[in-house]
Design an enzyme around this catalytic site. Structure first.
Site, PDB file in Angstrom:
ATOM      1  N   ASP A 352      16.931  10.821 -55.109  1.00 19.78           N
ATOM      2  CA  ASP A 352      16.221  10.726 -56.385  1.00 19.78           C
ATOM      3  C   ASP A 352      17.176  10.652 -57.569  1.00 19.78           C
ATOM      4  O   ASP A 352      18.318  11.106 -57.496  1.00 19.78           O
ATOM      5  CB  ASP A 352      15.336  11.965 -56.585  1.00 19.78           C
ATOM      6  CG  ASP A 352      14.253  12.085 -55.539  1.00 19.78           C
ATOM      7  OD1 ASP A 352      13.085  12.019 -55.902  1.00 19.78           O
ATOM      8  OD2 ASP A 352      14.589  12.255 -54.350  1.00 19.78           O
ATOM      9  N   LYS A 353      16.666  10.117 -58.671  1.00 17.63           N
ATOM     10  CA  LYS A 353      17.418  10.154 -59.922  1.00 17.63           C
ATOM     11  C   LYS A 353      17.148  11.458 -60.668  1.00 17.63           C
ATOM     12  O   LYS A 353      18.060  12.227 -60.939  1.00 17.63           O
ATOM     13  CB  LYS A 353      17.057   8.967 -60.817  1.00 17.63           C
ATOM     14  CG  LYS A 353      17.747   9.044 -62.184  1.00 17.63           C
ATOM     15  CD  LYS A 353      17.309   7.956 -63.148  1.00 17.63           C
ATOM     16  CE  LYS A 353      18.003   8.155 -64.496  1.00 17.63           C
ATOM     17  NZ  LYS A 353      17.583   7.140 -65.487  1.00 17.63           N
TER      18      LYS A 353
END
Length: 714
Positions: A352-353
């Site tokens: 994920d960012k």
């Protein structure tokens, strides 16, 4: 629960988006608890992801091994990223009698040491050995007098027509040299004709050699002098290893660009071109030359393999911690700092960012010392590296057991019109998913949810070979006024790749790589194909996988809405309980029979659905028909899930409909939320937060598990 009740719990809210895609709000749930509301990812600290390696260890745990083993450390490869020097420092070449020292300007892909030879060779089918290549043959000694005279006359006729500017009407004229039974003699004759008449080409038809005009020679004559074209095609046919060809000095950048485009388009799989600024030029006349050299070929693979064994490639493993940084942006930044290319990095999964993530990575051609030397620069980008050590090989996608999650869900509230105690609802929801599992959808981060263009739309365009459309989709701006989106908007309005490049921030590594390639090759179909090759293979195929993932999500929802939790005839089930369903061979995939349905032989947790590709089978029921309808809807009725122009092959795989979280633990915590009113007074409210931890198998999404727990879309 009967089938009609099961359908009610699917919450099929079919909302049609402008791009006609079904969003997460339309996807089914498998459990029947009520759920609750809350906020996830309020900050990256609220969402921590730690990779679990194949041995079941968290990758952020300390490793007792030394940072590097001195016995394994090899001389540092000279691959610092200096575009004007890499690989060709102080390169000299001759033109006439003058020797020139040149400064390199890149005009080709980065070289990779010891890579497998995968480029197709542009060769005559009847090859010539190295010894024979060095001999000089005259056509007079190879052909009888009459044939030799006729060939000379044919060549003169072609040149006269070209010189008179008259077009060759009708089909291309041909001249047959005759049949040569000996393969070696045919090979020698092919080369001898092309060396004497570079403006002609030879074609083998079984044992016959046919001579035709070389239209590419004529095309090149429109760009350079005939003398240069003559010498260039002689060079091209000779195929001497490590040899180079240099065009005459050229002060026009646009003209040089046209020559680059011609050579790369026609012979890019055989040669590469580079521009060199002359060291000795008069003031105000900075001429530049274009030099051509042969690419390394597949037939050199054995030699290069020996060299690789003699000088083993360096691999350095490390754990990457990043905070609120997109993974491909992180890899691009590290590549620039280490002087390698993004494809030199390998990893087990994409993270994920908007989170704090820990993942294992391996970089090739970089020593542990060099990686340690840039630690402080890395930390400025909200990243850090540790557990740095030498290893023997790279990682591959899927080479992990799963991921561990530590998540905070804030501002917990009951669902609308639900008056039951909130704590009871939370306990009920967690226990329900713990026992029954969740629908194993691909998470929203796989598609760039919330954006105007989703990754699956780009993937669909690539599958349909609409490469120009895919580029424009990739560079479509959001409705935001920031430097990145202003640059994208400018590109769509002007198609000015160079101007867009000057506007695009440095940290947008992928966008800049694409734009640099478009500037070099142009925004044509061929140019856009080359632009996609500025991305590593894992990035190109990521978009196609996104499309396949979107279809799988819809298929899983349709399957549950149609048949519920019953296993029915025509379903596909996994026969290998301990295997990885996403790498399941077709031999372990079973089609449920009518008798097995009646006997309830299989359970819903064994049901799998195909992820689109060329090597999968479809269910033999309504779900199988649904797949065909979707492919027809998206214009992929004849799609073979291979994109040769981008070197992408998608075999497909299988994915279980349901998954379960492991090692769940949770804690409810009260927090004081201070609300500052306009008149300056303060109002303190007590809010409830949930701290929850669990492990998921590889390729499962925590946001999807939470969606099932909360019965709430994010």
């Amino acid at each position: 629960m009967d089938e009609s009740e099961e359908e009610k719990h699917c919450y099929l809210r079919m909302e049609e988006d402008p791009d006609f895609q079904i969003r997460f709000s339309s996807l089914c749930f498998i459990t029947d608890h009520v759920g609750f509301h809350g906020t996830i990812k309020s900050s990256p600290n609220d969402f921590v992801v730690i990779e679990i390696d194949e041995q079941g260890q968290l990758v952020n745990q300390a490793i007792d091994e030394p940072i590097y083993k001195s016995s394994k450390v090899l001389p540092e490869p000279n691959n610092i990223a200096k575009k004007t020097k890499t690989g060709f420092q102080n390169l000299s070449f001759k033109e006439g009698s003058k020797e020139k020292v040149s400064t390199l300007v890149w005009y080709s892909d980065d070289d990779q040491n010891c890579q497998s030879g995968s480029e197709k060779e542009d060769t005559i089918s009847d090859g010539i050995s190295k010894d024979e290549e060095e001999k000089v043959y005259s056509l007079g000694s190879l052909l009888n007098e009459n044939t030799n005279e006729l060939l000379n006359q044919f060549a003169c006729d072609i040149k006269e027509k070209w010189n008179s500017k008259s077009e060759l009407s009708g089909p291309s004229p041909e001249f047959s040299v005759g049949r040569i039974l000996d393969k070696k003699q045919r090979a020698v004759l092919h080369s001898a004709i092309r060396q004497k008449f570079p403006f002609l080409i030879t074609v083998g038809k079984n044992t016959e050699i046919v001579v035709k005009p070389n239209l590419e020679y004529k095309e090149l004559c429109h760009l350079v002098s005939e003398e240069e074209a003559f010498d260039f095609f002689k060079y091209l046919d000779a195929k001497k290893e490590n040899s180079k060809f240099t065009f005459k000095p050229d002060g026009s950048k646009d003209h040089r660009k046209a020559v680059h485009h011609f050579v790369n388009k026609k012979f890019g799989n055989l040669v590469e071109t580079k521009s060199f600024s002359e060291a000795n030029y008069s003031a105000g006349n900075p001429n530049t030359v274009i030099t051509v050299r042969f690419r390394e070929k597949a037939h050199n693979h054995r030699k290069r393999s020996v060299e690789c064994q003699e000088r083993k490639v360096i691999y350095t493993a490390f754990t990457l911690r990043k905070e609120n940084v997109e993974m491909f942006e992180a890899v691009g930044f590290l590549a620039v700092k280490l002087g390698v290319i993004p494809s030199d990095f390998s990893y087990a999964g994409v993270k994920d960012k908007k989170a704090i993530t820990y993942q294992a990575m391996v970089v090739r051609k970089v020593t542990p010392e060099r990686l340690k030397n840039i630690e402080k620069e890395i930390e400025k980008k909200r990243m850090s590296v540790f557990n740095i050590r030498s290893v023997d090989d790279s990682l591959r996608l899927g080479q992990l057991k799963g991921n561990h999650f530590d998540i905070v869900i804030r501002n917990l509230k009951n669902q609308i019109n639900d008056s039951v105690n909130l704590r009871e609802r939370i306990l009920e929801a967690i226990e329900s998913v713990k026992n029954k599992g969740f629908v194993n959808y691909y998470g929203p981060q796989r598609f760039g949810m919330g954006k105007r263009v989703h990754t699956d739309q780009i993937g669909l365009a690539l599958l349909k070979n609409e490469v120009v459309k895919a580029v424009k989709l990739f560079l479509t701006p959001e409705d935001l006024d920031d430097p990145v989106n202003r640059a994208k908007k400018y590109f769509l309005q002007t198609e000015d790749a160079k101007g867009t490049l000057s506007l695009m921030p440095e940290f947008k590594v992928r966008e800049r790589a694409l734009l640099e390639s478009l500037h070099r090759f142009g925004i044509t179909e061929e140019g856009c194909i080359q632009a996609w090759f500025s991305f590593p293979h894992s990035m190109r195929i990521f978009y196609i996988h996104a499309y396949s993932s979107k279809v799988w999500n819809e298929a899983a929802s349709y399957r549950l809405a149609t048949y519920g939790s019953r296993v029915v005839e025509g379903d596909l089930v996994c026969l290998d309980e301990d295997g990885d369903d996403e790498h399941l061979p077709n031999s372990k995939v079973h089609l449920v029979t009518e008798e097995e349905e009646s006997a309830n032989t299989y359970a819903i947790h064994q049901v799998i659905l195909p992820v689109l590709g060329y090597n999968i089978q479809y269910p033999k029921n309504k779900v199988g028909l649904w797949y065909q309808e979707v492919l027809s809807r998206d214009g992929l009725q004849t799609c073979r899930f291979r994109v040769p122009t981008l070197k992408l092959n998608v075999p497909g795989c299988y994915r279980k409909i349901l998954k379960q979280p492991h090692n769940i633990s949770y804690q409810l915590r009260e927090e004081q939320d201070t609300d500052v009113k306009a008149e300056g007074s303060h109002k303190c409210e007590t809010t409830l937060s949930l701290l929850i931890s669990f492990d998921l198998d590889a390729s499962c999404y925590a946001t999807i598990c939470l969606r099932e727990i909360m019965k709430h879309d994010f």
